[in-house]
Design a protein around this motif. Structure first.
Motif, mmCIF file in Angstrom:
data_model
loop_
_atom_site.group_PDB
_atom_site.id
_atom_site.type_symbol
_atom_site.label_atom_id
_atom_site.label_comp_id
_atom_site.label_asym_id
_atom_site.label_seq_id
_atom_site.Cartn_x
_atom_site.Cartn_y
_atom_site.Cartn_z
ATOM 1 N N HIS A 89 -41.316 -132.875 81.015
ATOM 2 C CA HIS A 89 -41.935 -133.015 79.839
ATOM 3 C C HIS A 89 -43.312 -132.354 80.041
ATOM 4 O O HIS A 89 -44.038 -132.483 81.027
ATOM 5 C CB HIS A 89 -42.472 -134.405 79.238
ATOM 6 C CG HIS A 89 -41.385 -135.293 79.355
ATOM 7 N ND1 HIS A 89 -40.772 -135.542 77.953
ATOM 8 C CD2 HIS A 89 -40.713 -136.267 80.231
ATOM 9 C CE1 HIS A 89 -39.530 -136.290 78.214
ATOM 10 N NE2 HIS A 89 -39.579 -136.681 79.549
ATOM 11 N N LEU A 90 -43.916 -131.491 78.918
ATOM 12 C CA LEU A 90 -45.078 -130.750 79.125
ATOM 13 C C LEU A 90 -45.973 -130.865 78.102
ATOM 14 O O LEU A 90 -45.495 -130.809 77.106
ATOM 15 C CB LEU A 90 -44.756 -129.111 79.290
ATOM 16 C CG LEU A 90 -43.787 -128.841 80.027
ATOM 17 C CD1 LEU A 90 -43.515 -127.206 80.159
ATOM 18 C CD2 LEU A 90 -43.945 -129.027 81.850
ATOM 19 N N GLU A 91 -47.341 -131.157 78.308
ATOM 20 C CA GLU A 91 -48.273 -131.551 77.057
ATOM 21 C C GLU A 91 -49.410 -130.671 77.581
ATOM 22 O O GLU A 91 -50.160 -130.946 78.519
ATOM 23 C CB GLU A 91 -48.577 -132.922 77.059
ATOM 24 C CG GLU A 91 -48.707 -133.283 75.779
ATOM 25 C CD GLU A 91 -49.694 -132.518 75.036
ATOM 26 O OE1 GLU A 91 -49.759 -132.265 73.729
ATOM 27 O OE2 GLU A 91 -50.959 -132.492 75.721
ATOM 28 N N THR A 92 -49.840 -129.923 76.574
ATOM 29 C CA THR A 92 -51.022 -128.899 76.887
ATOM 30 C C THR A 92 -52.042 -128.720 75.477
ATOM 31 O O THR A 92 -52.616 -127.715 75.414
ATOM 32 C CB THR A 92 -50.564 -127.604 77.371
ATOM 33 O OG1 THR A 92 -49.661 -127.032 76.400
ATOM 34 C CG2 THR A 92 -49.900 -127.639 78.816
ATOM 35 N N SER A 93 -51.566 -129.658 74.531
ATOM 36 C CA SER A 93 -52.389 -129.312 73.160
ATOM 37 C C SER A 93 -53.910 -129.905 73.338
ATOM 38 O O SER A 93 -54.675 -129.216 72.166
ATOM 39 C CB SER A 93 -51.649 -130.094 72.169
ATOM 40 O OG SER A 93 -52.099 -131.511 72.661
ATOM 41 N N THR A 94 -54.424 -130.380 74.399
ATOM 42 C CA THR A 94 -55.745 -130.521 74.173
ATOM 43 C C THR A 94 -56.419 -130.112 75.782
ATOM 44 O O THR A 94 -55.836 -129.602 76.376
ATOM 45 C CB THR A 94 -56.060 -132.033 73.937
ATOM 46 O OG1 THR A 94 -55.753 -132.911 75.169
ATOM 47 C CG2 THR A 94 -55.326 -132.582 72.774
#
Length: 254
Positions: A24-29
């Motif tokens: 899982h990758l999260e880079t929105s903020t």
């Protein structure tokens, strides 16, 4: 702030039968995060917080290397890569999706897109603090000035209103506030707290879109075969990117 969590090898596999293993990758903020889930359990996660909006995404490569080294060392094969697909930081989303697509190409994996505002709802729904049965969830991401990227969902994460770029005023969410308790959260909700004054408005602090919350949404999409075309998938930017012009250029100093 930098946080990391791993689960020991002895706790990773309870049986030889697995449902799925997802990166899982999260880079929105301004928070860049990576996680690994297997059999509906998060077995690894790492988060890095920075002051500069979107700059944490620049550290994504090393974080992904560490996550993949962890799974490779325990012989855990990936089934898919899930990426938070927006809305959010233009640069952050572009870096996250590019990384996800590269891994999918390199390892022949499926690509799963997780809407960022739905992701924000997960920790609220999993919280020990009860949310009213008839409540609506309003995740908000900071945009510019008094603008936020926002959606409205019921407790089953069915959209009540499409995701929009809202300029927030006291009347923006009035049709829903007059009928339901509405819970506002996310980094965009902070600047709306003094604007939305209604007895049905509730604010939840400290909610961030983190990779470790992606598992239930990503796994459901994988089981339902809701995967993306790796070659053509693009993030959901919501608004066109507007490049900032240097003040030096504006004043002819360069």
């Amino acid at each position: 702030m930098h946080t990391k969590s791993k689960i020991s090898k002895s706790k990773i596999r309870k049986s030889k039968i697995t449902v799925s293993c997802i990166l899982h990758l999260e880079t929105s903020t301004s928070v860049c995060s990576v996680a690994v889930s297997e059999d509906s359990q998060v077995i690894y996660h790492e988060e890095k917080h920075t002051e500069a909006k979107g700059s944490a995404a620049e550290q994504l490569g090393s974080m992904v290397d560490e996550a993949m080294s962890f799974t490779d060392s325990h012989a855990i094969p990936f089934d898919a890569v899930a990426v938070s697909c927006g809305p959010g930081s233009y640069t952050g989303l572009r870096i996250g999706v590019s990384m996800a697509k590269g891994i999918c190409y390199g390892r022949d994996l499926k690509l799963i897109a997780v809407p960022t505002l739905e992701l924000l709802c997960v920790p609220v729904l999993l919280s020990e603090n009860a949310v009213d049965d008839d409540a609506l969830l309003c995740p908000m991401l900071d945009a510019r000035r008094m603008e936020v990227y926002a959606g409205l969902y019921d407790r089953a994460l069915h959209p009540v209103r499409q995701v929009c770029a809202d300029v927030v005023s006291a009347e923006t969410y009035l049709p829903w506030l007059d009928r339901h308790p509405v819970y506002f959260f996310g980094n965009g909700a902070k600047k709306c707290m003094d604007t939305i004054n209604h007895p049905n408005a509730h604010y939840i602090d400290g909610i961030e879109p983190l990779a470790r919350w992606m598992q239930p949404l990503a796994e459901r999409r994988l089981l339902n075969e809701q995967t993306e075309d790796v070659a053509y998938f693009e993030p959901f930017y919501l608004k066109d990117y507007v490049a900032k012009v240097s003040k030096d250029l504006l004043h002819g100093k360069l």
